[in-house]
Write a protein that holds these residues in place. Structure first.
Motif, PDB file in Angstrom:
ATOM      1  N   GLU A 111       0.819  -1.207   0.000  1.00 52.75           N
ATOM      2  CA  GLU A 111       0.000   0.000   0.000  1.00 52.75           C
ATOM      3  C   GLU A 111       0.858   1.265   0.000  1.00 52.75           C
ATOM      4  N   ASP A 112       0.232   2.343  -0.508  1.00 51.17           N
ATOM      5  CA  ASP A 112       0.931   3.625  -0.628  1.00 51.17           C
ATOM      6  C   ASP A 112       0.713   4.536   0.576  1.00 51.17           C
ATOM      7  N   VAL A 113      -0.450   4.418   1.210  1.00 53.15           N
ATOM      8  CA  VAL A 113      -0.802   5.405   2.228  1.00 53.15           C
ATOM      9  C   VAL A 113      -1.760   4.797   3.243  1.00 53.15           C
ATOM     10  N   LEU A 114      -1.617   5.229   4.497  1.00 55.46           N
ATOM     11  CA  LEU A 114      -2.528   4.851   5.570  1.00 55.46           C
ATOM     12  C   LEU A 114      -3.685   5.847   5.619  1.00 55.46           C
ATOM     13  N   VAL A 115      -4.903   5.342   5.725  1.00 60.61           N
ATOM     14  CA  VAL A 115      -6.082   6.207   5.825  1.00 60.61           C
ATOM     15  C   VAL A 115      -6.904   5.759   7.031  1.00 60.61           C
ATOM     16  N   PRO A 116      -7.002   6.584   8.076  1.00 61.54           N
ATOM     17  CA  PRO A 116      -7.833   6.214   9.225  1.00 61.54           C
ATOM     18  C   PRO A 116      -9.314   6.309   8.892  1.00 61.54           C
ATOM     19  N   VAL A 117     -10.098   5.391   9.432  1.00 65.81           N
ATOM     20  CA  VAL A 117     -11.549   5.474   9.289  1.00 65.81           C
ATOM     21  C   VAL A 117     -12.031   6.680  10.099  1.00 65.81           C
ATOM     22  N   PRO A 118     -12.810   7.574   9.510  1.00 65.02           N
ATOM     23  CA  PRO A 118     -13.219   8.785  10.230  1.00 65.02           C
ATOM     24  C   PRO A 118     -14.299   8.510  11.255  1.00 65.02           C
ATOM     25  N   THR A 119     -14.340   9.321  12.289  1.00 64.89           N
ATOM     26  CA  THR A 119     -15.406   9.266  13.271  1.00 64.89           C
ATOM     27  C   THR A 119     -16.404  10.385  12.991  1.00 64.89           C
ATOM     28  N   THR A 120     -17.507  10.397  13.718  1.00 63.96           N
ATOM     29  CA  THR A 120     -18.491  11.451  13.512  1.00 63.96           C
ATOM     30  C   THR A 120     -18.013  12.753  14.159  1.00 63.96           C
ATOM     31  N   ARG A 121     -18.578  13.846  13.723  1.00 63.89           N
ATOM     32  CA  ARG A 121     -18.216  15.142  14.310  1.00 63.89           C
ATOM     33  C   ARG A 121     -18.586  15.198  15.784  1.00 63.89           C
ATOM     34  N   ARG A 122     -19.700  14.570  16.151  1.00 66.33           N
ATOM     35  CA  ARG A 122     -20.125  14.581  17.555  1.00 66.33           C
ATOM     36  C   ARG A 122     -19.118  13.847  18.436  1.00 66.33           C
ATOM     37  N   ARG A 123     -18.694  12.680  17.987  1.00 62.64           N
ATOM     38  CA  ARG A 123     -17.707  11.936  18.768  1.00 62.64           C
ATOM     39  C   ARG A 123     -16.380  12.682  18.843  1.00 62.64           C
ATOM     40  N   LEU A 124     -15.995  13.318  17.744  1.00 60.88           N
ATOM     41  CA  LEU A 124     -14.725  14.042  17.723  1.00 60.88           C
ATOM     42  C   LEU A 124     -14.755  15.197  18.717  1.00 60.88           C
ATOM     43  N   ARG A 125     -15.892  15.878  18.799  1.00 62.61           N
ATOM     44  CA  ARG A 125     -16.018  16.978  19.776  1.00 62.61           C
ATOM     45  C   ARG A 125     -15.926  16.453  21.196  1.00 62.61           C
ATOM     46  N   ARG A 126     -16.605  15.366  21.476  1.00 65.25           N
ATOM     47  CA  ARG A 126     -16.638  14.842  22.840  1.00 65.25           C
ATOM     48  C   ARG A 126     -15.310  14.219  23.256  1.00 65.25           C
ATOM     49  N   ARG A 127     -14.715  13.467  22.341  1.00 65.01           N
ATOM     50  CA  ARG A 127     -13.500  12.720  22.660  1.00 65.01           C
ATOM     51  C   ARG A 127     -12.252  13.570  22.483  1.00 65.01           C
ATOM     52  N   GLY A 128     -12.299  14.496  21.536  1.00 64.79           N
ATOM     53  CA  GLY A 128     -11.154  15.356  21.282  1.00 64.79           C
ATOM     54  C   GLY A 128     -10.168  14.780  20.285  1.00 64.79           C
ATOM     55  N   PHE A 129     -10.380  13.556  19.837  1.00 61.19           N
ATOM     56  CA  PHE A 129      -9.487  12.930  18.866  1.00 61.19           C
ATOM     57  C   PHE A 129     -10.215  11.761  18.216  1.00 61.19           C
ATOM     58  N   ASN A 130      -9.669  11.326  17.083  1.00 60.73           N
ATOM     59  CA  ASN A 130     -10.151  10.130  16.400  1.00 60.73           C
ATOM     60  C   ASN A 130      -9.189   8.997  16.720  1.00 60.73           C
ATOM     61  N   GLN A 131      -9.669   7.962  17.398  1.00 60.46           N
ATOM     62  CA  GLN A 131      -8.773   6.883  17.817  1.00 60.46           C
ATOM     63  C   GLN A 131      -8.130   6.168  16.635  1.00 60.46           C
ATOM     64  N   ALA A 132      -8.835   6.078  15.515  1.00 59.79           N
ATOM     65  CA  ALA A 132      -8.246   5.451  14.326  1.00 59.79           C
ATOM     66  C   ALA A 132      -7.076   6.274  13.803  1.00 59.79           C
ATOM     67  N   ALA A 133      -7.189   7.597  13.897  1.00 57.20           N
ATOM     68  CA  ALA A 133      -6.093   8.465  13.453  1.00 57.20           C
ATOM     69  C   ALA A 133      -4.877   8.323  14.363  1.00 57.20           C
ATOM     70  N   LEU A 134      -5.108   8.153  15.673  1.00 59.33           N
ATOM     71  CA  LEU A 134      -3.982   7.929  16.584  1.00 59.33           C
ATOM     72  C   LEU A 134      -3.265   6.622  16.242  1.00 59.33           C
ATOM     73  N   LEU A 135      -4.044   5.571  15.994  1.00 64.17           N
ATOM     74  CA  LEU A 135      -3.440   4.293  15.616  1.00 64.17           C
ATOM     75  C   LEU A 135      -2.655   4.423  14.314  1.00 64.17           C
ATOM     76  N   ALA A 136      -3.244   5.101  13.325  1.00 66.20           N
ATOM     77  CA  ALA A 136      -2.566   5.283  12.037  1.00 66.20           C
ATOM     78  C   ALA A 136      -1.264   6.058  12.212  1.00 66.20           C
TER      79      ALA A 136
END
Length: 237
Positions: A111-136
């Motif tokens: 593969e050429d690039v890692l792409v994290p699965v996005p979370t919803t805007r509501r979850r991003l506001r509450r959590r402050g981050f996308n856990q898939a993006a942290l893993l990526a």
């Protein structure tokens, strides 16, 4: 000594002489040679990893349409599940590190690039981050691959954990779109948990329709059913 001075002194003392941190899984105080996980939880994770390897050798579970493959580091049980819940619902970002390291050991294509699965805007506001993006991000550092947030959620729908397998698929149809040029690129999707594959299927659809050459997927864990306990945790959408 004033209250402000005592607080400053305590902060300096903690900075220079920090207390022992707890295990990311069980919370037990760690010895100096233990890094992030206690010996018992490390051993338990190794056993879970071996069991998931056997699951994949036996071909257990379906692969969502559009995906070239799906590989998970662990079954969604025990210490692996504890790490994911701490990451998602207790905002313990350090929990992403051992998960990502295990994911780096999984087989992939070219593969050429890692792409994290996005979370919803509501979850991003509450959590402050996308856990898939942290893993990526952690995987990118280990493997030397670029990360691109090439997907975005376009609407807010019912929480996937509350739905049946069929309801999950219907709930996600059309909910993602590409936000970067993926034409001709080989994509490695990253997420924390793979359950029915509904989210991964919609992500793959959006990427392939935008011209991606192929889409493979890594997840920290693979679950056989929605997580009942996680539904009851605070801030579950």
């Amino acid at each position: 000594m004033s209250g402000a001075a005592r607080r400053i002194a305590a902060w300096i003392d903690e900075l220079l002489f920090p207390e022992k941190t707890g295990c990311l899984c069980c919370g037990r105080a760690l010895d100096e040679e233990e890094g992030g996980l206690c010996a018992a939880c490390t051993q338990a994770l190794e056993a879970l990893e071996a069991r998931q390897e056997e699951n994949e050798r036996r071909g257990m579970g379906e692969i969502a349409p559009g995906l070239a493959y799906v590989h998970a580091a662990y079954p969604y049980e025990g210490q692996a599940r504890a790490l994911i819940l701490r990451l998602k619902f207790e905002s313990i970002r350090a929990a992403a590190v051992p998960l990502a390291r295990a994911m780096c050991m999984l087989p992939t294509g070219e593969e050429d690039v890692l792409v994290p699965v996005p979370t919803t805007r509501r979850r991003l506001r509450r959590r402050g981050f996308n856990q898939a993006a942290l893993l990526a991000g952690e995987i990118a550092r280990e493997l030397g691959m670029p990360v691109e947030n090439a997907l975005e959620r376009v609407d807010e729908r019912a929480a996937q954990s509350t739905l049946s397998a069929g309801g999950r698929r219907r709930n996600l149809v059309g909910c993602m779109r590409t936000s970067a040029d993926v034409s001709g690129r080989r994509i490695l999707l990253v997420d924390d948990v793979y359950t029915t594959g509904s989210t991964a299927q919609e992500a793959a659809r959006a990427l392939l329709e935008a011209g991606a050459r192929s889409v493979g997927m890594l997840s920290a864990a693979r679950a056989s059913a929605p997580d009942e306990e996680a539904r009851r945790l605070p801030f579950w959408p």
